[in-house]
Design a protein around this motif. Structure first.
Motif, PDB file in Angstrom:
ATOM      1  N   PHE A 118       0.840  -1.194   0.000  1.00 40.37           N
ATOM      2  CA  PHE A 118       0.000   0.000   0.000  1.00 40.37           C
ATOM      3  C   PHE A 118       0.878   1.248   0.000  1.00 40.37           C
ATOM      4  CE2 PHE A 118      -3.507  -2.661   0.838  1.00 40.37           C
ATOM      5  CZ  PHE A 118      -4.688  -1.940   0.937  1.00 40.37           C
ATOM      6  N   LEU A 119       0.325   2.312  -0.552  1.00 42.73           N
ATOM      7  CA  LEU A 119       0.946   3.630  -0.488  1.00 42.73           C
ATOM      8  C   LEU A 119      -0.135   4.616  -0.057  1.00 42.73           C
ATOM      9  CD1 LEU A 119       3.273   5.655  -1.099  1.00 42.73           C
ATOM     10  CD2 LEU A 119       2.345   5.821  -3.414  1.00 42.73           C
ATOM     11  N   TYR A 120       0.041   5.223   1.114  1.00 44.55           N
ATOM     12  CA  TYR A 120      -0.952   6.161   1.634  1.00 44.55           C
ATOM     13  C   TYR A 120      -0.652   7.563   1.126  1.00 44.55           C
ATOM     14  CZ  TYR A 120      -3.218   2.709   4.483  1.00 44.55           C
ATOM     15  OH  TYR A 120      -3.941   1.612   4.878  1.00 44.55           O
ATOM     16  N   THR A 121      -1.695   8.244   0.641  1.00 40.67           N
ATOM     17  CA  THR A 121      -1.544   9.581   0.074  1.00 40.67           C
ATOM     18  C   THR A 121      -2.223  10.645   0.926  1.00 40.67           C
ATOM     19  OG1 THR A 121      -3.567   9.413  -1.268  1.00 40.67           O
ATOM     20  CG2 THR A 121      -1.532   8.570  -2.251  1.00 40.67           C
ATOM     21  N   THR A 122      -2.837  10.228   2.030  1.00 42.92           N
ATOM     22  CA  THR A 122      -3.687  11.102   2.833  1.00 42.92           C
ATOM     23  C   THR A 122      -3.411  10.894   4.314  1.00 42.92           C
ATOM     24  OG1 THR A 122      -5.387  10.904   1.127  1.00 42.92           O
ATOM     25  CG2 THR A 122      -6.101  11.754   3.247  1.00 42.92           C
ATOM     26  N   ASP A 123      -3.714  11.884   5.106  1.00 41.68           N
ATOM     27  CA  ASP A 123      -3.576  11.830   6.554  1.00 41.68           C
ATOM     28  C   ASP A 123      -4.380  10.650   7.116  1.00 41.68           C
ATOM     29  OD1 ASP A 123      -3.485  12.290   9.305  1.00 41.68           O
ATOM     30  OD2 ASP A 123      -4.009  14.412   9.148  1.00 41.68           O
ATOM     31  N   ILE A 208     -16.085   0.857   4.122  1.00 43.76           N
ATOM     32  CA  ILE A 208     -15.222   2.026   3.979  1.00 43.76           C
ATOM     33  C   ILE A 208     -15.163   2.380   2.492  1.00 43.76           C
ATOM     34  CG2 ILE A 208     -12.823   2.846   4.202  1.00 43.76           C
ATOM     35  CD1 ILE A 208     -12.514   0.966   6.564  1.00 43.76           C
ATOM     36  N   PRO A 209     -15.132   3.659   2.127  1.00 46.97           N
ATOM     37  CA  PRO A 209     -15.033   4.034   0.707  1.00 46.97           C
ATOM     38  C   PRO A 209     -13.833   3.378   0.019  1.00 46.97           C
ATOM     39  CG  PRO A 209     -15.565   5.952   2.030  1.00 46.97           C
ATOM     40  CD  PRO A 209     -15.257   4.842   3.003  1.00 46.97           C
ATOM     41  N   PHE A 210     -14.036   3.003  -1.251  1.00 46.54           N
ATOM     42  CA  PHE A 210     -13.017   2.233  -1.970  1.00 46.54           C
ATOM     43  C   PHE A 210     -11.694   2.959  -2.110  1.00 46.54           C
ATOM     44  CE2 PHE A 210     -14.420   4.892  -5.446  1.00 46.54           C
ATOM     45  CZ  PHE A 210     -13.334   4.966  -6.315  1.00 46.54           C
ATOM     46  N   VAL A 211     -11.706   4.281  -1.980  1.00 44.54           N
ATOM     47  CA  VAL A 211     -10.461   5.038  -2.159  1.00 44.54           C
ATOM     48  C   VAL A 211      -9.434   4.743  -1.070  1.00 44.54           C
ATOM     49  CG1 VAL A 211     -11.476   6.898  -3.502  1.00 44.54           C
ATOM     50  CG2 VAL A 211     -11.532   7.022  -1.002  1.00 44.54           C
ATOM     51  N   TRP A 212      -9.848   4.091   0.026  1.00 48.17           N
ATOM     52  CA  TRP A 212      -8.917   3.704   1.088  1.00 48.17           C
ATOM     53  C   TRP A 212      -8.264   2.347   0.816  1.00 48.17           C
ATOM     54  CZ3 TRP A 212      -6.899   6.954   4.358  1.00 48.17           C
ATOM     55  CH2 TRP A 212      -7.588   8.126   4.679  1.00 48.17           C
ATOM     56  N   PRO A 230      -7.645   8.361  -5.064  1.00 49.34           N
ATOM     57  CA  PRO A 230      -7.166   7.390  -4.072  1.00 49.34           C
ATOM     58  C   PRO A 230      -6.527   8.029  -2.852  1.00 49.34           C
ATOM     59  CG  PRO A 230      -5.757   7.401  -6.007  1.00 49.34           C
ATOM     60  CD  PRO A 230      -6.942   8.237  -6.349  1.00 49.34           C
ATOM     61  N   LYS A 231      -6.907   7.531  -1.692  1.00 48.53           N
ATOM     62  CA  LYS A 231      -6.291   7.921  -0.426  1.00 48.53           C
ATOM     63  C   LYS A 231      -5.266   6.881   0.023  1.00 48.53           C
ATOM     64  CE  LYS A 231     -10.364  10.512   1.123  1.00 48.53           C
ATOM     65  NZ  LYS A 231      -9.752  11.848   1.219  1.00 48.53           N
ATOM     66  N   ALA A 232      -5.394   5.667  -0.506  1.00 45.87           N
ATOM     67  CA  ALA A 232      -4.426   4.599  -0.250  1.00 45.87           C
ATOM     68  C   ALA A 232      -4.393   3.702  -1.481  1.00 45.87           C
ATOM     69  CB  ALA A 232      -4.803   3.798   0.986  1.00 45.87           C
ATOM     70  N   LEU A 233      -3.278   3.722  -2.174  1.00 46.57           N
ATOM     71  CA  LEU A 233      -3.111   2.896  -3.374  1.00 46.57           C
ATOM     72  C   LEU A 233      -2.675   1.493  -2.982  1.00 46.57           C
ATOM     73  CD1 LEU A 233      -1.255   5.599  -5.451  1.00 46.57           C
ATOM     74  CD2 LEU A 233      -3.409   4.533  -6.168  1.00 46.57           C
ATOM     75  N   HIS A 234      -3.321   0.492  -3.559  1.00 46.56           N
ATOM     76  CA  HIS A 234      -2.990  -0.897  -3.276  1.00 46.56           C
ATOM     77  C   HIS A 234      -2.506  -1.550  -4.566  1.00 46.56           C
ATOM     78  CE1 HIS A 234      -4.449  -5.092  -1.710  1.00 46.56           C
ATOM     79  NE2 HIS A 234      -3.131  -5.010  -1.834  1.00 46.56           N
ATOM     80  N   TYR A 235      -1.209  -1.838  -4.608  1.00 40.14           N
ATOM     81  CA  TYR A 235      -0.608  -2.467  -5.781  1.00 40.14           C
ATOM     82  C   TYR A 235      -0.779  -3.982  -5.672  1.00 40.14           C
ATOM     83  CZ  TYR A 235       1.520   2.155  -6.320  1.00 40.14           C
ATOM     84  OH  TYR A 235       1.718   3.512  -6.471  1.00 40.14           O
ATOM     85  N   THR A 236      -2.024  -4.421  -5.751  1.00 39.98           N
ATOM     86  CA  THR A 236      -2.366  -5.792  -5.374  1.00 39.98           C
ATOM     87  C   THR A 236      -1.802  -6.861  -6.302  1.00 39.98           C
ATOM     88  OG1 THR A 236      -4.221  -7.260  -4.846  1.00 39.98           O
ATOM     89  CG2 THR A 236      -4.599  -5.641  -6.572  1.00 39.98           C
TER      90      THR A 236
END
Length: 268
Positions: A118-123, A208-212, A230-236
């Protein structure tokens, strides 16, 4: 340059453990400080760099105290908390150990489990603010069927109901239903039971909204709708730390975060 990291308890070099639960991670937060929110991150030696960047991205942006704890299978085994044999469908070392999260949190308060890719882009505070006490767990309830037959470094891609729901979960660790998640259950129950949250009723699983848990290559951004950013990118299926996925969607954001992480470490 990225802001200085404010809260760091576990540095990824190992879990400081004195017994099964109480001292799973050494507590370096002063007793009079606000209790940090525990974030357990799945750790796989093949993806150490992904873990480091995931951890960094959370800490860099979080305006609330957090404690990030890697779930390392080797450490769990050495403490007698994990003993099941690895099955052919387990693409990472934390495929099942993730469900120890409530146990590792002493069945107290809320805690999160998240995959390392995951990469978080938000607080992180924004995610905590979504917590609803009426639920046992909260997660992004994806309707996801992968197109690929393999993921990451050639691991077999599997398809099952509620796929990717367990990749990022907010656990109400003190909820009575979650107390079933003991080491004995986690080491013996099926993948279906665990990944489909079969110890819970559907109404006990909050959304939870999908953007997390924005699935790279699956979820899409609508430039005219900020709620899709996206607030949290998931490189699944695989991230830029793997050669085969170095040009994946949003690769530039991960690479930029990695460069910022390296710069921060060089200045430390």
């Amino acid at each position: 340059m990225a802001p200085a990291i404010k809260v760091v308890n576990s540095n990824g070099n190992g879990l400081q453990t004195a017994d099964l639960v109480a001292d799973f991670v050494a507590d370096t937060i002063p007793s009079n400080a606000k209790k940090p929110f525990k974030i357990f991150v799945g750790y796989d030696p093949r993806e150490d760099v992904a873990y480091q960047v995931c951890r960094y991205s959370i800490l860099k942006r979080s305006s609330v105290p957090v404690e990030i704890i890697p779930i390392k299978q080797q450490d769990l085994r050495s403490k007698g908390l994990y003993w099941r044999e690895r099955g052919p469908t387990e693409s990472t070392e934390f495929s099942f150990s993730r469900f120890l999260t409530p146990f590792l949190a002493n069945y107290d308060g809320w805690a999160m489990f998240v995959d390392c890719d995951f990469l978080y882009t938000t607080d992180f505070k924004e995610l905590i603010e979504l917590i609803d006490e009426k639920y046992a767990v909260m997660c992004v309830q994806h309707d996801y069927t992968p197109k690929e037959s393999t993921k990451m470094d050639g691991a077999v891609q599997t398809v099952y109901p509620k796929k990717n729901w367990s990749s990022m979960v907010l656990y109400n660790c003190g909820h009575p239903k979650n107390k079933i998640l003991t080491p004995e259950v986690v080491n013996s129950q099926t993948g279906a039971f665990l990944h489909r949250f079969m110890w819970l009723e559907d109404h006990e699983i909050g959304s939870i909204p999908f953007v997390w848990n924005f699935l790279v290559g699956h979820n899409k951004v609508n430039e005219n709708d900020p709620s899709t950013f996206p607030k949290a990118l998931h490189y699944t299926t695989g991230g830029p730390w793997f050669e085969a996925w170095k040009n994946c969607e949003f690769a530039d954001l991960w690479v930029n975060e990695f460069e910022a992480y390296k710069e921060e470490m060089e200045l430390a």
